[in-house]
Design an enzyme around this catalytic site. Structure first.
Site, PDB file in Angstrom:
ATOM      1  N   HIS A   1     -41.627 105.433  16.086  1.00  0.00           N
ATOM      2  CA  HIS A   1     -40.431 105.038  16.752  1.00  0.00           C
ATOM      3  C   HIS A   1     -39.207 105.907  16.845  1.00  0.00           C
ATOM      4  O   HIS A   1     -38.164 105.695  17.584  1.00  0.00           O
ATOM      5  CB  HIS A   1     -39.967 103.583  16.071  1.00  0.00           C
ATOM      6  CG  HIS A   1     -39.090 102.704  17.012  1.00  0.00           C
ATOM      7  ND1 HIS A   1     -37.804 102.512  16.720  1.00  0.00           N
ATOM      8  CD2 HIS A   1     -39.516 102.264  18.105  1.00  0.00           C
ATOM      9  CE1 HIS A   1     -37.443 101.730  17.721  1.00  0.00           C
ATOM     10  NE2 HIS A   1     -38.488 101.473  18.639  1.00  0.00           N
TER      11      HIS A   1
ATOM     12  N   LYS B   1     -36.856 109.213  18.236  1.00  0.00           N
ATOM     13  CA  LYS B   1     -36.507 109.826  19.389  1.00  0.00           C
ATOM     14  C   LYS B   1     -35.871 111.116  19.087  1.00  0.00           C
ATOM     15  O   LYS B   1     -34.724 111.077  18.421  1.00  0.00           O
ATOM     16  CB  LYS B   1     -35.499 108.803  20.199  1.00  0.00           C
ATOM     17  CG  LYS B   1     -36.028 107.590  20.986  1.00  0.00           C
ATOM     18  CD  LYS B   1     -36.121 106.399  19.725  1.00  0.00           C
ATOM     19  CE  LYS B   1     -36.932 105.347  20.771  1.00  0.00           C
ATOM     20  NZ  LYS B   1     -36.851 104.141  19.738  1.00  0.00           N
TER      21      LYS B   1
ATOM     22  N   ASP C   1     -34.712 125.145  21.693  1.00  0.00           N
ATOM     23  CA  ASP C   1     -34.545 126.620  21.092  1.00  0.00           C
ATOM     24  C   ASP C   1     -33.805 126.533  19.653  1.00  0.00           C
ATOM     25  O   ASP C   1     -33.149 127.618  19.410  1.00  0.00           O
ATOM     26  CB  ASP C   1     -33.563 127.349  22.051  1.00  0.00           C
ATOM     27  CG  ASP C   1     -34.089 127.679  23.448  1.00  0.00           C
ATOM     28  OD1 ASP C   1     -35.479 127.624  23.509  1.00  0.00           O
ATOM     29  OD2 ASP C   1     -33.510 128.095  24.228  1.00  0.00           O
TER      30      ASP C   1
ATOM     31  N   HIS D   1     -29.272  97.502  23.858  1.00  0.00           N
ATOM     32  CA  HIS D   1     -30.253  98.246  22.959  1.00  0.00           C
ATOM     33  C   HIS D   1     -29.699  99.258  22.054  1.00  0.00           C
ATOM     34  O   HIS D   1     -30.683  99.593  21.195  1.00  0.00           O
ATOM     35  CB  HIS D   1     -31.521  98.725  23.862  1.00  0.00           C
ATOM     36  CG  HIS D   1     -32.629  99.037  23.347  1.00  0.00           C
ATOM     37  ND1 HIS D   1     -33.015 100.467  22.940  1.00  0.00           N
ATOM     38  CD2 HIS D   1     -33.713  98.210  22.808  1.00  0.00           C
ATOM     39  CE1 HIS D   1     -34.247 100.372  22.399  1.00  0.00           C
ATOM     40  NE2 HIS D   1     -34.614  99.241  22.275  1.00  0.00           N
TER      41      HIS D   1
ATOM     42  N   LYS E   1     -28.343 100.876  18.839  1.00  0.00           N
ATOM     43  CA  LYS E   1     -28.587 100.709  17.364  1.00  0.00           C
ATOM     44  C   LYS E   1     -27.460 101.546  16.607  1.00  0.00           C
ATOM     45  O   LYS E   1     -27.459 102.575  16.367  1.00  0.00           O
ATOM     46  CB  LYS E   1     -29.944 101.027  16.938  1.00  0.00           C
ATOM     47  CG  LYS E   1     -31.037 100.552  17.696  1.00  0.00           C
ATOM     48  CD  LYS E   1     -32.206 101.491  18.021  1.00  0.00           C
ATOM     49  CE  LYS E   1     -33.004 101.251  18.827  1.00  0.00           C
ATOM     50  NZ  LYS E   1     -33.610  99.870  19.314  1.00  0.00           N
TER      51      LYS E   1
ATOM     52  N   ASP F   1     -14.920 101.415   8.458  1.00  0.00           N
ATOM     53  CA  ASP F   1     -13.490 101.646   8.317  1.00  0.00           C
ATOM     54  C   ASP F   1     -13.009 102.626   9.333  1.00  0.00           C
ATOM     55  O   ASP F   1     -12.041 103.242   8.888  1.00  0.00           O
ATOM     56  CB  ASP F   1     -13.627 102.128   6.867  1.00  0.00           C
ATOM     57  CG  ASP F   1     -13.778 100.930   5.910  1.00  0.00           C
ATOM     58  OD1 ASP F   1     -13.922  99.636   6.344  1.00  0.00           O
ATOM     59  OD2 ASP F   1     -13.909 101.204   4.625  1.00  0.00           O
TER      60      ASP F   1
END
Length: 413
Positions: free
Chosen positions: A154, A156, A161, A331, A333, A338
């Site tokens: 899952h 990404k 380079d 969507h 996450k 603080d």
């Protein structure tokens, strides 16, 4: 060494010292979280520069610009590439880079591909490979396909380079730009990272690539020597790999929740946390921490949103502030603590992400980055409905029953 470099090294040393100190009398949330990450053998890299990409337009504009500048290699690891216009533009651009002598390697999850409504079919997969692009499926589905539901990749990750990397919550799909019919805008975000943290993300990709293909990616070509810091932001890359670092991201979330001293803000699309994470949220509320949670009023899947509302209602009754975002599907996450430390990544607050799948989150020890996420949260509250006892009571008995049942299934969602 000139004055500027001396000053920069002093500042970097000071940041490292403040993050690693174990003197609890002087510790803030960020240094306590850093201490826990060190105990987990997670490397906190220094000398990074980070840019938040707050929507699909920003992500793909930035990514495409960096791809055009690539001279050595482009490596990508995604849950899925939807077979739509943004993916076609990406493949066309990558094919041009191959013609210029740039190595292009892409890995996508077979289940993630099959589960979207515009998958890459075998013929298209082969035609992309014919362009000179190394395209690999993670864990191809075979009969009986149910055996391949867990674990899935899952993550990404993009590395170009060895100079710049991307991670966050977005795959490759038009809806990050155009939204979806019936849902509206698809809200998500990504990170552009330069500096030593790039190598941490690249090691994750290289490990997965070697496991799938047997090809070893090592040496200065893929991990170039860094002669100077790219910036001044400490970043930790927390990777979850089944059977290797099973508890890593769950421990990260619990550490951030347990060490908060003022406020916690959470945005997560599939909010059905494991028992230990729920307990950490309740502990924070009991300590008097201002805990705010942003859920999405709309979703792309059934059942899980109802379960999220059930969990949110339970935490609201304990004292957390729960918001239902009305401006499309959120969507994102992300979590901030603080105003000092934040995390953005691929991991949902559900059992699948915290117990099963391959995931990666970036932890950023920077007040400016954290402040930008806090500002986004507060702005989104203007387009959100607070969850109250009256809100929950207004739901039909059927919806509340579905939510209750969904909550029972949270160990499997």
């Amino acid at each position: 060494m000139n004055i500027f470099n001396i000053y920069r090294h002093i500042v970097l040393c000071g940041l490292l010292l403040s993050l690693c100190t174990t003197d609890v009398r002087a510790q803030r949330a960020d240094s306590l979280v850093a201490h826990d990450l060190h105990a987990m053998d997670v490397n906190i890299t220094q000398g990074n520069d980070i840019r938040l990409l707050m929507n699909g337009h920003e992500k793909f504009d930035d990514l495409f610009a960096e791809i055009r500048s690539a001279t050595q290699f482009i490596h990508m690891e995604y849950f899925n590439f939807r077979n739509d216009s943004i993916n076609h533009l990406l493949i066309d651009l990558l094919a041009e880079k191959v013609q210029q002598g740039v190595e292009v390697r892409i890995m996508y999850d077979a289940f993630g591909n099959a589960s979207n409504n515009q998958p890459i079919h075998r013929q298209q997969h082969d035609s992309i490979c014919a362009l000179g692009i190394r395209l690999e499926k993670f864990d191809p589905l075979k009969f009986p396909w149910v055996n391949h539901i867990y674990p899935r990749d899952h993550r990404k990750i993009v590395v170009i380079d060895g100079r710049v990397a991307y991670t966050g919550g977005m795959n490759v799909a038009d809806y990050y730009i155009d939204g979806l019919e019936g849902i509206g805008p698809w809200r998500d975000m990504h990170m552009h990272i330069e500096g030593a943290a790039v190598d941490e993300l690249h090691k994750i990709f290289a490990t997965m690539w070697q496991e799938q293909t047997g090809e070893l990616l090592t040496g200065e070509k893929y991990f170039p020597v860094r002669t100077a810091p790219a910036g001044m932001v400490p970043i930790a890359i927390v990777d979850r790999a089944p059977h290797v670092s099973n508890r890593s991201i769950r421990q990260l979330y619990i550490s951030m929740l347990d060490h908060a001293q003022h406020h916690i803000r959470i945005i997560n699309p599939y909010f059905v946390p494991t028992t230990k994470v729920r307990r950490a949220i309740r502990r924070a509320v009991r300590r008097g921490i201002d805990v705010e949670i942003m859920l999405s009023a709309k979703s792309d899947i059934p059942l899980t949103p109802d379960a999220s509302f059930y969990v949110g209602n339970s935490l609201m009754k304990k004292g957390a502030k729960v918001w239902l975002f009305n401006g499309g599907f959120h969507h994102t996450k992300a979590m901030t603590v603080d105003g000092q430390v934040c995390t953005v990544g691929s991991a949902n607050l559900d059992s699948r992400s915290l117990r099963c799948d391959y995931e990666v989150n970036a932890v950023v020890f920077d007040s400016l980055t954290t402040a930008r996420l806090d500002t986004m949260f507060l702005d989104d509250c203007q387009n959100a409905t607070p969850m109250t006892r009256n809100y929950w009571r207004s739901k039909s008995l059927w919806r509340r029953t579905v939510a209750w049942f969904g909550n029972l299934l949270t160990p499997f969602l």
